[in-house]
Design a protein around this motif. Structure first.
Motif, PDB file in Angstrom:
ATOM      1  N   UNK A  86       0.855  -1.194   0.000  1.00  0.00           N
ATOM      2  CA  UNK A  86       0.000   0.000   0.000  1.00  0.00           C
ATOM      3  C   UNK A  86       0.890   1.242   0.000  1.00  0.00           C
ATOM      4  N   UNK A  87       1.466   1.555  -1.156  1.00  0.00           N
ATOM      5  CA  UNK A  87       2.463   2.632  -1.197  1.00  0.00           C
ATOM      6  C   UNK A  87       1.928   4.003  -0.782  1.00  0.00           C
ATOM      7  N   UNK A  88       0.699   4.315  -1.134  1.00  0.00           N
ATOM      8  CA  UNK A  88       0.158   5.634  -0.790  1.00  0.00           C
ATOM      9  C   UNK A  88      -0.029   5.752   0.717  1.00  0.00           C
ATOM     10  N   UNK A  89      -0.576   4.717   1.343  1.00  0.00           N
ATOM     11  CA  UNK A  89      -0.753   4.733   2.802  1.00  0.00           C
ATOM     12  C   UNK A  89       0.596   4.850   3.506  1.00  0.00           C
ATOM     13  N   UNK A  90       1.593   4.126   3.020  1.00  0.00           N
ATOM     14  CA  UNK A  90       2.928   4.180   3.624  1.00  0.00           C
ATOM     15  C   UNK A  90       3.536   5.569   3.457  1.00  0.00           C
ATOM     16  N   UNK A  91       3.367   6.177   2.286  1.00  0.00           N
ATOM     17  CA  UNK A  91       3.904   7.516   2.051  1.00  0.00           C
ATOM     18  C   UNK A  91       3.225   8.543   2.949  1.00  0.00           C
ATOM     19  N   UNK A  92       1.915   8.410   3.146  1.00  0.00           N
ATOM     20  CA  UNK A  92       1.199   9.320   4.050  1.00  0.00           C
ATOM     21  C   UNK A  92       1.712   9.160   5.481  1.00  0.00           C
ATOM     22  N   UNK A  93       1.909   7.915   5.900  1.00  0.00           N
ATOM     23  CA  UNK A  93       2.441   7.663   7.247  1.00  0.00           C
ATOM     24  C   UNK A  93       3.851   8.217   7.379  1.00  0.00           C
ATOM     25  N   UNK A  94       4.691   8.013   6.371  1.00  0.00           N
ATOM     26  CA  UNK A  94       6.060   8.527   6.411  1.00  0.00           C
ATOM     27  C   UNK A  94       6.061  10.054   6.458  1.00  0.00           C
ATOM     28  N   UNK A  95       5.187  10.686   5.682  1.00  0.00           N
ATOM     29  CA  UNK A  95       5.090  12.145   5.710  1.00  0.00           C
ATOM     30  C   UNK A  95       4.651  12.655   7.069  1.00  0.00           C
ATOM     31  N   UNK A  96       3.667  11.986   7.651  1.00  0.00           N
ATOM     32  CA  UNK A  96       3.209  12.368   8.990  1.00  0.00           C
ATOM     33  C   UNK A  96       4.301  12.203  10.034  1.00  0.00           C
ATOM     34  N   UNK A  97       5.040  11.101   9.944  1.00  0.00           N
ATOM     35  CA  UNK A  97       6.139  10.875  10.890  1.00  0.00           C
ATOM     36  C   UNK A  97       7.266  11.889  10.699  1.00  0.00           C
ATOM     37  N   UNK A  98       7.503  12.291   9.469  1.00  0.00           N
ATOM     38  CA  UNK A  98       8.533  13.295   9.202  1.00  0.00           C
ATOM     39  C   UNK A  98       8.153  14.636   9.833  1.00  0.00           C
ATOM     40  N   UNK A  99       6.906  15.041   9.676  1.00  0.00           N
ATOM     41  CA  UNK A  99       6.437  16.296  10.273  1.00  0.00           C
ATOM     42  C   UNK A  99       6.480  16.205  11.803  1.00  0.00           C
TER      43      UNK A  99
END
Length: 196
Positions: A154-167
């Motif tokens: 689920x690349x989009x879900x993972x990218x959203x999670x990674x973006x949230x964790x980065x912020x």
């Protein structure tokens, strides 16, 4: 399927533990999980080197102050790895614009994440006990593993999670920076007092 979310997530994860990213992607590719894994990451020699370096990082990352030195050394390694993985995920190998763009995205994301990790670790190292360093390292390792595997399905879900964790990580570094400055000030005062 666009590989952009996978490039972003692998860049984020490379900023924390680049060797784990290469190892996980390569092992998943060899196991037939995630068709987006380039053959170059699945080569036995790449997996062997990534595995050995992952073990070194696993140990170094859990020792206070050794982790800070390790992070300093990896200021160039992690973004470079994020860029290489991003270029490999582009899948062309011809230096095309998408390949360069994916390399830039992976490398930049890895650099920003690495700076967040290094800043957080400096703050954590100000605590007098070593347990916090170990806990933070284990949480980072588990987060990298979870998001890299999630990105294959689920690349989009993972990218959203990674973006949230980065912020969230950047906000934490800003919050903890006062603690780091106080620690450095106390250390400088002790040195001055000892010199008198």
């Amino acid at each position: 399927m666009s590989v952009l979310p996978l490039v972003f997530t692998s860049g984020w994860a490379s900023g924390i533990n680049a060797y784990a990213v290469v190892l996980l992607l390569g092992l998943c590719g060899r196991a037939g999980v995630g068709g987006a894994v380039p053959d170059a990451l699945q080569r036995p020699e790449v997996l062997a080197v990534a595995g050995l370096l992952f073990l070194c990082e696993t140990v170094a990352d859990k020792i206070p102050y050794v982790d800070t030195v390790w992070d300093a050394v990896h200021t160039l390694v992690r973004p470079a790895c994020g860029a290489v993985v991003g270029a490999l995920l582009a899948g062309r190998g011809d230096g095309s614009l998408p390949e360069v763009a994916y390399a830039a995205l992976g490398g930049t994301t890895a650099l920003v994440t690495h700076l967040v990790k290094a800043g957080t670790r400096m703050a954590v190292n100000t605590s007098p006990e070593p347990l916090s360093t170990i806990v933070v390292s284990v949480v980072e390792d588990l987060g990298v593993a979870a998001l890299v595997v999630l990105a294959l399905f689920h690349p989009v879900a993972a990218a959203c999670a990674a973006g949230g964790l980065l912020v969230l990580g950047a906000a934490t570094v800003v919050f903890l920076w006062r603690k780091v400055r106080a620690f450095l000030r106390r250390r400088r005062e002790r040195r001055l007092a000892a010199a008198r």
